[in-house]
Every structure is written in structure tokens, then in C-alpha cells.
Design an enzyme around this catalytic site. Structure first.
Site: not given
Length: 431
Positions: A198, A200, A228, A230, A253, A276, A300, A327, A329
Site C-alpha cells: 500500500k 500513501k 491511498d 487521503n 482508498e 477509513n 481500526d 487501517h 496509524n
């Protein structure tokens, strides 16, 4: 003799943990990130541990929550929600805020309470399991798999934090272009055996991130890939990226921000969308599922309110034919153990889970959890199956005590301004 499961003390230990300079659409990770270690102690001396966010707004709720927990039984897990409702939230802490630490959309008082509650629930489950001689997965109904698969979590990354900033060194190197991303993925594979990846995104213009994913697809043919950003893209940009990468992505995502935008993207592409950000509470499920906005929900336990709520979420997703994964963090081994226990009990977990854990060079456990072939073996030891290293905990707490307050609240934009004083958190959509 029956163990006395009454909580006699709760210990809260905020810490600062080293974090590499990982980039996202908000900015860059600070050199240290706050976490909170929760310990509950029962009348018979049993201790259970949990972990959650350590920013000031979470600590402000954790302290009165801890006071209310004393005198209750660790088995009274449903009662934790009533306790959480008794804790007042300063509205100035959450009004209209985007949670930078989780990059998960607008935060509310209820979301904040659940994030705090999650650490206490895990600690209670750990203590209960130890007292009964049972692993947490048994307390959740029993495992359906002996190991949980995780995905390599790739980031665009600087070679180090800005010059002059106190920080721990890391050996990952920089990753600022497709070649750097592929090299990072190779390192993850060599060290941990991951077979899915994955990235970011939301950091560079979409064309550059499309090139990075295509480079990954060429380097790792047939391996599941995810991207992803965001919520950094418009609907049209999201559709363009989906069109370019539709033949290689496992899912895309949160390409666009919010359920309406996600629904519009989903209606115009065959690429599955995961989230998420627009589905982070049960109240947000009806609209998203009715509109077909998401095909995979990334659970999560930190912000859904614990392991039992995570299982309930998975059951709802199964009912509506929506996929589920997990998910992640910035977190330590306590959270990875909790994630692994609950993931082991979810029948419809058909996607590898996310985990930041390989990025964390520091931990509070006597023994780090390990990945073998990209998987973590589910512990059958009582409770979570982990043990606190009290010397390391004290060291990381001392770092928190010595901080002047600059790092006690995660702020990726502030960290970016150290390198670029003109940096302003981009408005959304960024592209």
C-alpha cells in the site's frame, strides 16, 4: 480460589516514540509521536495493557475515565461505554477539526471518546485473559485463522528529518520517486516477507503516483497493490487515476473526500473503493452503504471503540456484502497484538491488514512482534501474549516529560514548516 477482577488502579503513561519523516498530504511525520499506554490493575494483582493515541486531547479524557474505572470489574466491558459518556469533551478540541494523526475526516466528541475507550477496553481484555488463562481471541469468540496477513505500508519519505532537528536515525533511506518506492518495497519484502503493498499518496501530483504504482506492478507482478491519497483528489482526478491503474489496484482508498464524492467515483469506475475516512462510526454506515460509496471498510479498533466494536463492524459489513480490512496509524506492539487478536476472529477478512509497526524502531515490549511471510502468528498465551518492558516505558515517558510541549500533539503541517516555513496545509481537493 476465584480471582478478584475488581479494578484497584489504572496507570496512564504518555510517551514519545521515534517516527521517521514519512510524507502525506498534510505534511510530514514529526521526529517523535505521542502514544498513551494504559494499564489496569485488579485486586489480585493482575495487570492488563492497552495502547491508544497520546495527544493532549486524549489524555484530558483518559484521566477522568481512569478514575471512573476504579472499583469496576474488568469483565464489565459493555459498561465502558456508559463511563465514556460521563466524560465531558471540550468542544473547542473537536469542532470542525480534521484528525491529522489518523487523517480520518472530521472529528467529533463521540469519536474522541471512543478512541480513548479503546485503550481501556484492550487493557481490560488483556487482564481478563490473564486472570482466566485465556488468550484475547478466545474471549472474542475464538480464532478462525492461526496467522494474520499484513501489507507493506509504503510512504514517500525523506532521507532524514531536517538538519538541526533532534531525531533518531533510520536506515530506510529516501523514497521520493518511483525507483525509491520500489526499493522501499523490496526492503519490506526482504525484511518481513510482505506480498502486498500500500502506498500513501496525496503527496505528489497524481501522474507521479500513478507512475510509482505502475513501477510496483512491474517489480511485483500479480501482487495486490493499493493507493491511498487521503481524499486529496477531486472526483475527476480520482476517476482518471482509477482508469490508469484499474488493472493493477486491489482497491483505491479514499481518493476523494466524503461519502457523496466517493459515491460519485464508485458509480463511474469498477475499481473497488476503500475507506477509513468517510465511514469511521456506525452512524456513517447507512448513507455510505446505501449510496454504494465504498466496497471495503478499513476497521481500526482505536477509533471504533475497541475489539468488540470491530467485530460488530465486520458483521455489519458481511451483512451488506461490503469487504473489510484494517487501517493502521503509528502504533507499537501492544496495538499490533490487539489488532492481530481481533483480526484472527473475523471470518470475512479477505484483505491483508495495514500496519505501521515496521516503521517504529522503538517499542515498550520485552520482545517485538515479528512478521513471517508478511504474517503475524496469533498468540495463544493468556491475554494479549505480550509483556511490558518497564525500563523502556520509563525511558520513553521521560522523553515525554522532557518535551517542552512541541511534540505532545501530532501536527504533520507544523513538522513540514520546519523544512518549509511557507507550508500551508493544502485545501481539498488538492488536485
Amino acid at each position: 480460589m476465584t480471582a478478584d477482577l475488581t479494578v484497584t488502579a489504572v496507570h496512564l503513561t504518555p510517551i514519545l516514540v521515534a517516527d521517521p519523516p514519512l510524507l502525506n498530504t498534510q505534511g510530514v511525520h514529526q521526529p517523535y509521536t505521542p502514544r498513551l499506554i494504559v494499564e489496569v490493575e485488579t485486586a489480585d494483582g493482575t495487570r492488563g495493557v492497552g495502547e491508544t493515541y497520546g495527544d493532549t486531547k486524549y489524555l484530558e479524557l483518559a484521566r477522568p475515565f481512569a478514575d471512573r474505572l476504579v472499583g469496576r470489574r474488568v469483565s464489565d466491558l459493555n459498561g465502558l461505554f456508559a463511563l465514556a459518556d460521563e466524560v465531558a469533551v471540550d468542544s473547542s478540541r473537536v469542532s470542525g477539526q480534521v484528525d491529522v494523526g489518523g487523517l480520518r475526516g472530521v472529528q467529533t466528541a463521540d469519536k474522541l471518546r471512543l478512541s480513548v475507550l479503546s485503550g481501556f477496553e484492550v487493557a481490560c481484555l488483556d487482564a481478563l485473559g490473564k486472570a482466566l488463562g485465556l488468550p484475547v481471541h478466545t474471549l472474542l469468540g475464538g480464532k478462525v485463522r492461526d496467522a494474520v496477513e499484513y501489507s507493506a505500508y509504503l510512504f514517500y519519505k525523506w532521507g532524514g528529518h531536517p538538519e538541526g532537528v533532534a531525531a533518531e536515525k533510520d536506515d530506510w533511506g529516501a523514497a521520493l520517486d518511483p525507483a525509491g518506492v520500489v526499493e522501499q518495497a523490496r526492503a519490506f519484502t526482504e525484511r518481513y516477507g510482505f506480498t502486498s503493498f500500500k502506498l500513501k499518496g496525496g503527496v505528489f501530483p497524481p501522474e507521479e503516483e500513478i507512475a510509482a504504482v505502475k513501477a510496483l506492478a512491474a517489480a511485483f507482478p500479480g501482487h495486490p497493490l493499493r493507493l491511498d491519497p487521503n481524499g486529496a483528489w477531486s472526483v475527476e482526478t480520482s476517476l482518471k487515476v482509477a482508469g490508469e491503474l484499474g488493472d493493477v489496484l486491489e482497491y483505491l482508498e479514499d481518493p476523494a473526500l466524503g461519502t457523496p464524492a466517493m459515491a460519485e467515483v464508485a458509480a463511474r469506475t469498477r475499481v473497488p473503493l476503500a475507506t477509513n475516512m468517510c465511514v469511521t462510526t456506525f452512524a456513517e454506515i447507512p448513507e455510505a452503504f446505501a449510496k454504494g460509496a465504498v466496497q471495503v471498510v478499513l476497521s481500526d479498533h482505536h477509533y471504533w471503540g475497541g475489539l468488540h466494536n470491530t467485530r460488530q463492524l465486520a458483521a455489519v459489513c458481511r451483512t451488506f456484502g461490503v469487504g473489510v480490512s484494517m487501517h493502521s496509524n503509528t502504533h507499537l506492539g501492544i496495538s499490533l497484538a490487539a489488532m492481530t487478536h481481533v483480526a484472527a476472529t473475523v471470518p470475512n477478512l479477505h484483505h491483508a491488514c495495514d500496519s505501521h509497526y515496521p516503521w517504529q524502531s522503538e517499542d515498550v515490549l520485552t520482545e517485538r512482534l515479528t512478521f513471517d511471510g508478511g504474517r503475524v502468528t496469533v498468540s495463544d498465551a493468556p491475554g494479549l501474549g505480550v509483556e511490558l518492558d518497564r525500563d523502556r516505558l520509563a525511558f520513553l515517558h521521560r522523553r515525554w516529560l522532557d518535551d517542552d510541549g512541541t511534540l505532545r500533539d501530532r501536527d504533520d503541517a507544523a513538522a513540514m514548516r520546519v523544512a518549509d516555513p511557507a507550508w500551508v496545509t493544502p485545501s481539498v481537493p488538492r488536485w
